[in-house]
Design a protein around this motif. Sequence first.
Motif, PDB file in Angstrom:
ATOM      1  N   ASN A   1      16.447   7.102 -28.821  1.00 38.90           N
ATOM      2  CA  ASN A   1      16.973   7.687 -27.403  1.00 38.90           C
ATOM      3  C   ASN A   1      18.297   7.879 -27.416  1.00 38.90           C
ATOM      4  O   ASN A   1      19.306   7.586 -27.892  1.00 38.90           O
ATOM      5  N   ASN A   2      18.795   9.079 -26.396  1.00 37.42           N
ATOM      6  CA  ASN A   2      19.948   9.487 -26.188  1.00 37.42           C
ATOM      7  C   ASN A   2      20.614   8.567 -24.886  1.00 37.42           C
ATOM      8  O   ASN A   2      20.587   8.918 -23.854  1.00 37.42           O
ATOM      9  N   VAL A   3      20.740   7.306 -25.335  1.00 43.06           N
ATOM     10  CA  VAL A   3      20.998   6.162 -24.578  1.00 43.06           C
ATOM     11  C   VAL A   3      22.469   5.364 -25.075  1.00 43.06           C
ATOM     12  O   VAL A   3      22.631   5.499 -26.093  1.00 43.06           O
TER      13      VAL A   3
ATOM     14  N   GLN B   1      19.929  12.848 -17.147  1.00 43.15           N
ATOM     15  CA  GLN B   1      20.021  11.262 -17.359  1.00 43.15           C
ATOM     16  C   GLN B   1      20.714  10.766 -18.820  1.00 43.15           C
ATOM     17  O   GLN B   1      21.327   9.825 -18.606  1.00 43.15           O
ATOM     18  N   GLU B   2      21.037  11.646 -19.547  1.00 41.54           N
ATOM     19  CA  GLU B   2      21.743  11.291 -20.708  1.00 41.54           C
ATOM     20  C   GLU B   2      23.449  11.253 -20.512  1.00 41.54           C
ATOM     21  O   GLU B   2      23.879  10.417 -20.925  1.00 41.54           O
ATOM     22  N   MET B   3      23.717  12.194 -19.462  1.00 38.96           N
ATOM     23  CA  MET B   3      24.954  11.853 -19.144  1.00 38.96           C
ATOM     24  C   MET B   3      25.297  10.889 -18.289  1.00 38.96           C
ATOM     25  O   MET B   3      26.201  10.285 -18.147  1.00 38.96           O
TER      26      MET B   3
ATOM     27  N   LYS C   1      26.638   8.692 -30.784  1.00 35.62           N
ATOM     28  CA  LYS C   1      25.784   9.903 -29.987  1.00 35.62           C
ATOM     29  C   LYS C   1      26.288  10.147 -28.781  1.00 35.62           C
ATOM     30  O   LYS C   1      26.323  11.123 -28.165  1.00 35.62           O
ATOM     31  N   MET C   2      26.852   8.880 -28.024  1.00 35.50           N
ATOM     32  CA  MET C   2      27.174   9.217 -26.443  1.00 35.50           C
ATOM     33  C   MET C   2      28.692  10.074 -26.558  1.00 35.50           C
ATOM     34  O   MET C   2      28.791  10.604 -25.895  1.00 35.50           O
TER      35      MET C   2
END
Length: 281
Positions: free
Chosen positions: A95-97, A227-229, A165-166
């Motif tokens: 996930n993009n977290v 949500q990702e941001m 990823k972040m």
Amino acid sequence: MVQKQIKIGFLGFGEVASTLSEELLARGVEVSTCLEGRSQRSVELAKSTGVGLFDSLIELVETSDILMSVVVPAEAVSVAKKVGGGFEGVYVDLNNVSPGTVKEAFTHIPNGKTVDGAIMGGIKNGLETPIIASGEFAENFAELNQYGMNIEVIGPEVGQASGLKMLRSAYTKGVSALLFEAFHAAYKMEVDETLLRYLTQSEGSHFPASANSRLTSSAYHSRRRAQEMEEVVKFLTEYTDPVISRATCEFFQSLPDKTGPMPKKPEKYGEVFRKVDKNRL
């Protein structure tokens, strides 16, 4: 000696899961997902892809060698909590977290066989899409490269993959927000095609298609992007004052109200701007 067929389970079944599943199935991998608690769209997508379908999460957990979590950021921890102690295989968070959220999710996987993973690019390239992985069991996950996946182990620590990823997300989504702002103004001035032509001279021949994709995707996936941001801001706050990322987050948070409902992805960015301008009237 006959090699045991690997069994992969997907937690969540959207674009990422369906794209990877289709190609893994073609290579003889057994792929399944769970219908419990999923949206009608996810259920229909899973059925059309041809993966194995379980009615309960317990069944999916008990039969999978590798579980890949590919849900919206807000569900990353809760889905890990639902998996709980009944799982004996390798749990991969794709996930993009933020690293903090990944580590929180992993506290709910008692066997400790966890992998911090990150998809580094658009999933449209299928199994060739670069995926980075870190953590003690990352090499186990990378064994899927024998089935055509493109997994690179970048380190032994949980947080390394999600951190990268972040940082990538901060850049790509920041650019998308700026692009949207500039082209919306250009569209209203009726000079967007001219702006596109001049930017193509500096950015390269790929720019028109790339810009259109960024603009339409920003609108269609705005809630997920927000949500990702939020995760990006949480992560960057540990190292700096994320002024630009915070503004990018606010942009995506406000975008759904500006565009209104968007049941399908627009083909051209002009469709997005027409919806925005119509809703402002």
